[in-house]
Design an enzyme around this catalytic site. Structure first.
Site, PDB file in Angstrom:
ATOM      1  N   ARG A   1       0.857  -1.200  -0.189  1.00  0.00           N
ATOM      2  CA  ARG A   1       0.036   0.127   0.193  1.00  0.00           C
ATOM      3  C   ARG A   1       0.727   1.475   0.059  1.00  0.00           C
ATOM      4  NH1 ARG A   1      -2.423  -3.844  -0.884  1.00  0.00           N
ATOM      5  NH2 ARG A   1      -4.267  -4.455  -0.008  1.00  0.00           N
TER       6      ARG A   1
ATOM      7  N   SER B   1     -10.289   0.265   3.943  1.00  0.00           N
ATOM      8  CA  SER B   1      -9.606  -0.052   5.268  1.00  0.00           C
ATOM      9  C   SER B   1      -9.149   1.285   5.629  1.00  0.00           C
ATOM     10  CB  SER B   1      -8.570  -0.985   4.801  1.00  0.00           C
ATOM     11  OG  SER B   1      -8.747  -2.268   4.492  1.00  0.00           O
TER      12      SER B   1
ATOM     13  N   GLU C   1      -4.005   4.027   6.187  1.00  0.00           N
ATOM     14  CA  GLU C   1      -3.905   3.593   4.817  1.00  0.00           C
ATOM     15  C   GLU C   1      -4.503   5.018   3.834  1.00  0.00           C
ATOM     16  OE1 GLU C   1      -5.155  -0.285   3.340  1.00  0.00           O
ATOM     17  OE2 GLU C   1      -6.048   0.853   1.614  1.00  0.00           O
TER      18      GLU C   1
HETATM   19  C1  LIG Z   1     -15.317   0.104   0.191  1.00  0.00           C
HETATM   20  C2  LIG Z   1     -13.875   0.643  -0.128  1.00  0.00           C
HETATM   21  C3  LIG Z   1     -12.870  -0.738  -0.641  1.00  0.00           C
HETATM   22  C4  LIG Z   1     -11.510  -0.485  -0.868  1.00  0.00           C
HETATM   23  N1  LIG Z   1     -10.839  -1.784  -0.971  1.00  0.00           N
HETATM   24  C5  LIG Z   1      -9.555  -1.608  -1.553  1.00  0.00           C
HETATM   25  C6  LIG Z   1      -8.920  -2.652  -1.737  1.00  0.00           C
HETATM   26  O1  LIG Z   1      -9.268  -3.706  -1.683  1.00  0.00           O
HETATM   27  N2  LIG Z   1      -7.399  -2.577  -1.858  1.00  0.00           N
HETATM   28  C7  LIG Z   1      -6.879  -1.083  -1.849  1.00  0.00           C
HETATM   29  O2  LIG Z   1      -5.848  -1.149  -2.322  1.00  0.00           O
HETATM   30  N3  LIG Z   1      -7.712  -0.253  -1.703  1.00  0.00           N
HETATM   31  C8  LIG Z   1      -9.010  -0.086  -1.487  1.00  0.00           C
HETATM   32  N4  LIG Z   1      -9.812   0.872  -1.182  1.00  0.00           N
HETATM   33  C9  LIG Z   1      -9.125   2.129  -1.152  1.00  0.00           C
HETATM   34  C10 LIG Z   1      -9.513   2.921  -2.739  1.00  0.00           C
HETATM   35  O3  LIG Z   1     -10.135   2.260  -3.456  1.00  0.00           O
HETATM   36  C11 LIG Z   1      -8.013   2.896  -3.466  1.00  0.00           C
HETATM   37  O4  LIG Z   1      -7.009   3.536  -2.699  1.00  0.00           O
HETATM   38  C12 LIG Z   1      -8.307   3.781  -4.858  1.00  0.00           C
HETATM   39  O5  LIG Z   1      -7.157   3.376  -5.426  1.00  0.00           O
HETATM   40  C13 LIG Z   1      -8.393   5.343  -4.388  1.00  0.00           C
HETATM   41  O6  LIG Z   1      -8.718   5.752  -5.790  1.00  0.00           O
HETATM   42  P1  LIG Z   1      -9.531   7.201  -5.961  1.00  0.00           P
HETATM   43  O7  LIG Z   1      -9.436   7.612  -7.456  1.00  0.00           O
HETATM   44  O8  LIG Z   1     -10.577   7.193  -5.138  1.00  0.00           O
HETATM   45  O9  LIG Z   1      -8.106   8.059  -5.135  1.00  0.00           O
HETATM   46  P2  LIG Z   1      -8.404   9.324  -4.285  1.00  0.00           P
HETATM   47  O10 LIG Z   1      -9.212   9.191  -2.910  1.00  0.00           O
HETATM   48  O11 LIG Z   1      -9.076  10.545  -5.275  1.00  0.00           O
HETATM   49  O12 LIG Z   1      -6.931   9.993  -3.908  1.00  0.00           O
HETATM   50  C14 LIG Z   1      -6.211   9.127  -3.259  1.00  0.00           C
HETATM   51  C15 LIG Z   1      -4.867   9.765  -3.198  1.00  0.00           C
HETATM   52  O13 LIG Z   1      -4.176   9.781  -4.485  1.00  0.00           O
HETATM   53  C16 LIG Z   1      -3.952  11.224  -4.855  1.00  0.00           C
HETATM   54  N5  LIG Z   1      -4.350  11.214  -6.491  1.00  0.00           N
HETATM   55  C17 LIG Z   1      -5.564  10.615  -7.119  1.00  0.00           C
HETATM   56  N6  LIG Z   1      -5.354  10.730  -8.242  1.00  0.00           N
HETATM   57  C18 LIG Z   1      -4.247  11.201  -8.740  1.00  0.00           C
HETATM   58  C19 LIG Z   1      -3.548  11.021  -9.793  1.00  0.00           C
HETATM   59  N7  LIG Z   1      -3.977  10.985 -11.124  1.00  0.00           N
HETATM   60  N8  LIG Z   1      -2.156  11.775  -9.757  1.00  0.00           N
HETATM   61  C20 LIG Z   1      -1.648  12.009  -8.502  1.00  0.00           C
HETATM   62  N9  LIG Z   1      -2.268  11.948  -7.428  1.00  0.00           N
HETATM   63  C21 LIG Z   1      -3.502  11.378  -7.483  1.00  0.00           C
HETATM   64  C22 LIG Z   1      -4.913  11.799  -4.253  1.00  0.00           C
HETATM   65  O14 LIG Z   1      -4.318  13.224  -3.991  1.00  0.00           O
HETATM   66  C23 LIG Z   1      -4.757  11.273  -2.933  1.00  0.00           C
HETATM   67  O15 LIG Z   1      -3.458  11.702  -2.159  1.00  0.00           O
HETATM   68  C24 LIG Z   1     -10.967   0.707  -0.929  1.00  0.00           C
HETATM   69  C25 LIG Z   1     -11.909   1.895  -0.729  1.00  0.00           C
HETATM   70  C26 LIG Z   1     -13.160   1.620  -0.505  1.00  0.00           C
HETATM   71  C27 LIG Z   1     -14.022   2.955  -0.276  1.00  0.00           C
END
Ligand SMILES: Cc1cc2nc3c(=O)[nH]c(=O)nc-3n(C[C@H](O)[C@H](O)[C@H](O)COP(=O)(O)OP(=O)(O)OC[C@H]3O[C@@H](n4cnc5c(N)ncnc54)[C@H](O)[C@@H]3O)c2cc1C
Length: 337
Positions: free
Chosen positions: A164, A238, A333
């Site tokens: 992660r 998480s 995380e």
């Molecule tokens: C119900 C649920 C289940 C989940 N299960 C998992 C799992 O099984 N495994 C797992 O690894 N994660 C899991 N996650 C966490 C999440 O889905 C991941 O971390 C996902 O990659 C976040 O993507 P996002 O686009 O929503 O990022 P955001 O929440 O929008 O951003 C996260 C971070 O990344 C940065 N960011 C976003 N896009 C960019 C970009 N293009 N360039 C630079 N920085 C950027 C943001 O500034 C922030 O710091 C889960 C979340 C939920 C709600």
């Protein structure tokens, strides 16, 4: 490019927290992204990059220029007899890309089905589930340097992927905007069904034989039962990482808590944070409009109307209790913003 001010981010974070962004815009390509970064510089406001908002905790109204990444596109850029290299826009929804790969018979991402968020955020924390991480299928990514707008590429090694984790959460935090990611997928998929109940669930769902579709459907089925749906109950998955502790520390704790689970990793013994939190008495606890999920103690939830600062306090209180009881530090995380 339309710039909005004092924009509510409630629809843009899966906790459903109603904090505002001082400035907000959405960008559909690299040119718009550069314009937005320039506008933020001109307004003398730090830029914040937003994907699907599924891995952030908004702790306050943001005095930032929030740039939502909507860069789309899924294209084959190279192919040989065994593999296909697919370039995917950072704004593509991760699970839709997984579906695209499965429909085309390309293996490698099926175990990552139903992870919320965008493709651009997937390298940030090297998303992983059911025995697979994106580092396993990652080829390279394209990014824009926030400071000068230059386009750069990163190989997997450059990204420093860990559990992660990546350089984008560490030494290169807030330096780049990921615009496109290239994955190397398998034309002859090798299935990974050993983790959890995947094999059992494929049988239960009646798939005659294992396939990438079957693995994906099984994982969707398991995840839907286990994890709260953010559209129904605000959460960011998480909240804490599973801590990795030394074998000595693990044996010390095991002598006191014989039930303590632990998994060998190259870095040490990984202990489920959910177990530590549950043993510290937090499973299912509620603080008014927020709380700890009743089945998944690793998931903090917003029942509706919760505040980011209260969730932050709740997370700190949980981490403090776990540390006092076990001497183990929990790291978040979720990105605190
Ligand atoms: C119900 C649920 C289940 C989940 N299960 C998992 C799992 O099984 N495994 C797992 O690894 N994660 C899991 N996650 C966490 C999440 O889905 C991941 O971390 C996902 O990659 C976040 O993507 P996002 O686009 O929503 O990022 P955001 O929440 O929008 O951003 C996260 C971070 O990344 C940065 N960011 C976003 N896009 C960019 C970009 N293009 N360039 C630079 N920085 C950027 C943001 O500034 C922030 O710091 C889960 C979340 C939920 C709600």
């Amino acid at each position: 490019m339309q710039i909005e001010t004092n924009k509510s981010l409630r629809q843009f974070n899966t906790f459903g927290l109603d904090h505002q962004a001082a400035f907000f815009t959405e960008v559909a390509d690299e040119k718009e992204l550069m314009e937005a970064l320039q506008a933020a510089r001109k307004a003398e406001v730090p830029a914040f990059i937003l994907g699907g908002g599924s891995n952030i905790l908004l702790t306050r109204d943001l005095p930032y220029f929030v740039i939502k990444i909507n860069i789309k596109g899924i294209n084959i850029v190279r192919e040989d007899s065994r593999h296909v290299w697919v370039k995917v826009g950072a704004g593509e929804i991760w699970h839709e890309f997984v579906g695209h790969a499965i429909r085309h018979g390309w293996g490698g991402v099926e175990n990552l089905s139903l992870i919320p968020g965008t493709v651009g955020a997937s390298p940030m924390q090297n998303i992983g589930a059911y025995g697979v991480e994106i580092k396993d299928v990652f080829d390279h990514l394209e990014a824009v340097v926030r400071e000068d707008g230059n386009l750069v590429t990163f190989s997997g090694e450059d990204c420093g992927f860990g559990y992660r984790d990546s350089i984008f959460k560490q030494k290169s935090k807030d330096k780049y905007v990921i615009t496109r990611v290239v994955f190397r997928l398998d034309k002859f998929p090798v299935l990974n069904t050993t983790y959890g109940d995947v094999e059992f669930t494929m049988h239960e769902l009646g798939f005659p034989e294992p396939s990438i579709e079957a693995v994906s459907e099984a994982i969707i089925h398991i995840r839907s039962k286990k994890l709260p749906d953010p559209t129904v109950l605000g959460n960011a998955g998480s909240f804490f990482k599973n801590p990795v502790i030394s074998p000595e520390k693990f044996h010390q704790l095991k002598a006191i808590y014989p039930q303590l689970p632990g998994f060998d990793t190259p870095e040490g013994i990984k202990v489920p944070a959910a177990w530590l939190i549950e043993q510290s008495g937090w499973k299912g606890k509620r603080w008014g409009t927020i709380g700890v999920h009743a089945q998944q103690p690793l998931v903090l939830v917003n029942y509706g109307g919760g505040k980011g600062e209260d969730l932050l306090l709740l997370s700190k209180t949980i981490a403090k209790d776990v540390f006092e009881k076990f001497g183990v530090k929990l790291q978040t995380e979720v990105n605190l913003v």
